[in-house]
Design a protein around this motif. Structure first.
Motif, PDB file in Angstrom:
ATOM      1  N   GLN A  66       5.742  11.976  -4.874  1.00  0.00           N
ATOM      2  CA  GLN A  66       5.905  13.412  -4.634  1.00  0.00           C
ATOM      3  C   GLN A  66       4.730  13.977  -3.834  1.00  0.00           C
ATOM      4  OE1 GLN A  66       9.038  13.199  -5.154  1.00  0.00           O
ATOM      5  NE2 GLN A  66       9.182  15.223  -6.112  1.00  0.00           N
ATOM      6  N   GLU A  95      10.854  21.810   4.370  1.00  0.00           N
ATOM      7  CA  GLU A  95      10.134  20.760   3.656  1.00  0.00           C
ATOM      8  C   GLU A  95       8.919  21.332   2.945  1.00  0.00           C
ATOM      9  OE1 GLU A  95       9.255  17.884   6.632  1.00  0.00           O
ATOM     10  OE2 GLU A  95      11.319  17.146   6.791  1.00  0.00           O
ATOM     11  N   ALA A 105       9.813  23.046  -0.273  1.00  0.00           N
ATOM     12  CA  ALA A 105      10.599  22.263  -1.232  1.00  0.00           C
ATOM     13  C   ALA A 105      10.023  22.371  -2.635  1.00  0.00           C
ATOM     14  CB  ALA A 105      10.637  20.798  -0.797  1.00  0.00           C
ATOM     15  N   TYR A 120       5.247  13.009  -0.210  1.00  0.00           N
ATOM     16  CA  TYR A 120       6.218  13.906   0.415  1.00  0.00           C
ATOM     17  C   TYR A 120       5.562  15.250   0.758  1.00  0.00           C
ATOM     18  CZ  TYR A 120      10.668  11.402   0.061  1.00  0.00           C
ATOM     19  OH  TYR A 120      11.712  10.524   0.249  1.00  0.00           O
ATOM     20  N   PHE A 132       8.897  20.376  -5.598  1.00  0.00           N
ATOM     21  CA  PHE A 132       8.510  19.001  -5.840  1.00  0.00           C
ATOM     22  C   PHE A 132       8.709  18.570  -7.287  1.00  0.00           C
ATOM     23  CE2 PHE A 132       6.350  20.185  -1.934  1.00  0.00           C
ATOM     24  CZ  PHE A 132       6.805  19.160  -1.111  1.00  0.00           C
ATOM     25  N   GLN A 163      13.175  14.235  -3.698  1.00  0.00           N
ATOM     26  CA  GLN A 163      13.517  14.640  -2.342  1.00  0.00           C
ATOM     27  C   GLN A 163      14.429  13.611  -1.672  1.00  0.00           C
ATOM     28  OE1 GLN A 163      12.612  17.740  -1.530  1.00  0.00           O
ATOM     29  NE2 GLN A 163      11.577  17.822  -3.524  1.00  0.00           N
ATOM     30  N   GLU A 164      14.961  13.990  -0.500  1.00  0.00           N
ATOM     31  CA  GLU A 164      15.882  13.089   0.202  1.00  0.00           C
ATOM     32  C   GLU A 164      15.187  11.761   0.500  1.00  0.00           C
ATOM     33  OE1 GLU A 164      15.833  11.910   3.527  1.00  0.00           O
ATOM     34  OE2 GLU A 164      13.986  12.882   4.150  1.00  0.00           O
TER      35      GLU A 164
END
Length: 359
Positions: free
Chosen positions: A65, A77, A80, A68, A82, A86-87
């Protein structure tokens, strides 16, 4: 449609994660302990300590995480949540598990499979520090995220076991005679039964691969951790050949005389509905003469006894040199992953050199 030239977020996160771990590992291999970033926030230190004291799945989940978060570029993004996977997170999780295995870092195959298998929500209510860190990532500045990420990555790298790397093999040198020298050297080295069990598993794997019997719809070889009982590992035996979930063959392996194994073998046959089972151990003179102990078993019980050393020599004989190389690499993987003693793995690496099969 997304531009294929634009790197996906998951790819950026994975590259950052892999590069950082490998850089810290390089420091360690050069004799310099991985340099951990100083933690200026006691609360962050508390959360990271809590995650590191929990199962490895939680450590890996936070690493992913954070990677990302640090790789976010587009507004969507950067904003997002966390606390959610995520994708592409599942693939990153599997890749991290494989990398840790390659780097000899204790870990899991897939952190997110263990933590949030059926949900993208990673807050599970099991480890408070982990849940707190996921929420913390959402509000932390990039510099604070970097601080936590580098500390956790350096600590993870410092957990690597000092295992000798698998050497480059000189495939042309993998003659039967040199394979016999290696087998004999290993069987004459005390290993608590590890060399015996994993030699058989690796060589059976190599022979099946030689004749293209593995792969989709084919058979595969399974073996248990060296200290695990058959019951706890849900195994029929020490080494087994399976087609899907069906047992095709099963081997009980011992470094000692075979005579103490028939009772265990019969119990395994009954528990797993096996048509037959093999015992591989020491047989006096290398060949079975007196079979009275086997004839004393129930008439419908089919138990075979094979001298382990002779069996391994035979398996080596029926493999060509590339398959022998595959078996030796598989043996290294089994010793590294399925038994706890680093010296056993390192002893195997040294024996490879002694046998004259390395480049």
């Amino acid at each position: 449609m997304d531009d294929p030239a634009i790197e996906r977020w998951s790819e950026r996160a994975w590259k950052l994660l892999a590069r950082t771990l490998n850089e810290f590992m390089t420091q360690s291999s050069s004799g310099t302990p991985p340099q951990k970033a100083a933690l200026s926030d006691p609360d962050l230190a508390r959360m990271l300590t809590g995650v590191l004291s929990a199962r490895d799945s939680y450590r890996d989940g936070i690493l992913i995480q954070l990677a990302y978060a640090l790789s976010a570029e587009k507004d969507v993004e950067k904003k997002a949540d966390f606390r959610e996977r995520q994708e592409g997170g599942g693939n990153v999780s599997k890749s991290l598990g494989a990398l840790c295995s390659d780097l000899h870092i204790p870990g899991v195959k897939d952190a997110f499979q263990n933590i949030g298998k059926n949900s993208t929500n990673l807050v599970r209510g099991n480890v408070e520090a982990y849940d707190d860190l996921l929420a913390w990532i959402n509000t932390a500045t990039p510099s604070r995220r970097r601080e936590a990420f580098e500390f956790l990555a350096a600590t993870t790298a410092s957990m690597a076991r000092p295992v000798l790397a698998f050497p480059e093999l000189h495939v042309a040198n993998l003659t039967f005679a040199r394979m016999v020298r290696l087998i004999n050297g290993m069987l004459e080295t005390q290993s608590g039964g590890a060399f015996e069990q994993f030699l058989l598993a690796a060589f059976v794997h190599g022979l099946l691969d030689e004749y293209s019997l593995t792969g989709r719809g084919g058979v595969h070889v399974e073996t248990k951790n060296i200290n695990a009982s058959d019951a706890s590992s849900r195994s029929a035996s020490d080494v087994q050949i399976k087609r899907g979930n069906r047992f095709e063959e099963a081997f009980e392996v011992t470094a000692n005389d075979w005579s103490g194994k028939p009772a265990d073998a019969v119990a395994s046959m009954k528990a797993h509905d096996l048509a037959r089972i093999h015992i591989a151990g020491k047989v006096g003179g290398g060949s079975l003469g007196d079979v009275s102990a086997l004839l004393a078993l129930p008439s419908d019980v089919d138990v075979s006894v094979l001298d382990l050393r002779a069996l391994l020599h035979g398996l080596a004989a029926f493999m060509r040199k590339p398959a022998r190389a595959s078996a030796l690499r598989r043996l290294y993987e089994l010793l590294d992953r399925h038994q706890p003693e680093i010296e056993r793995t390192n002893a195997y690496v040294r024996l490879l050199s002694t046998a004259g099969v390395t480049a």
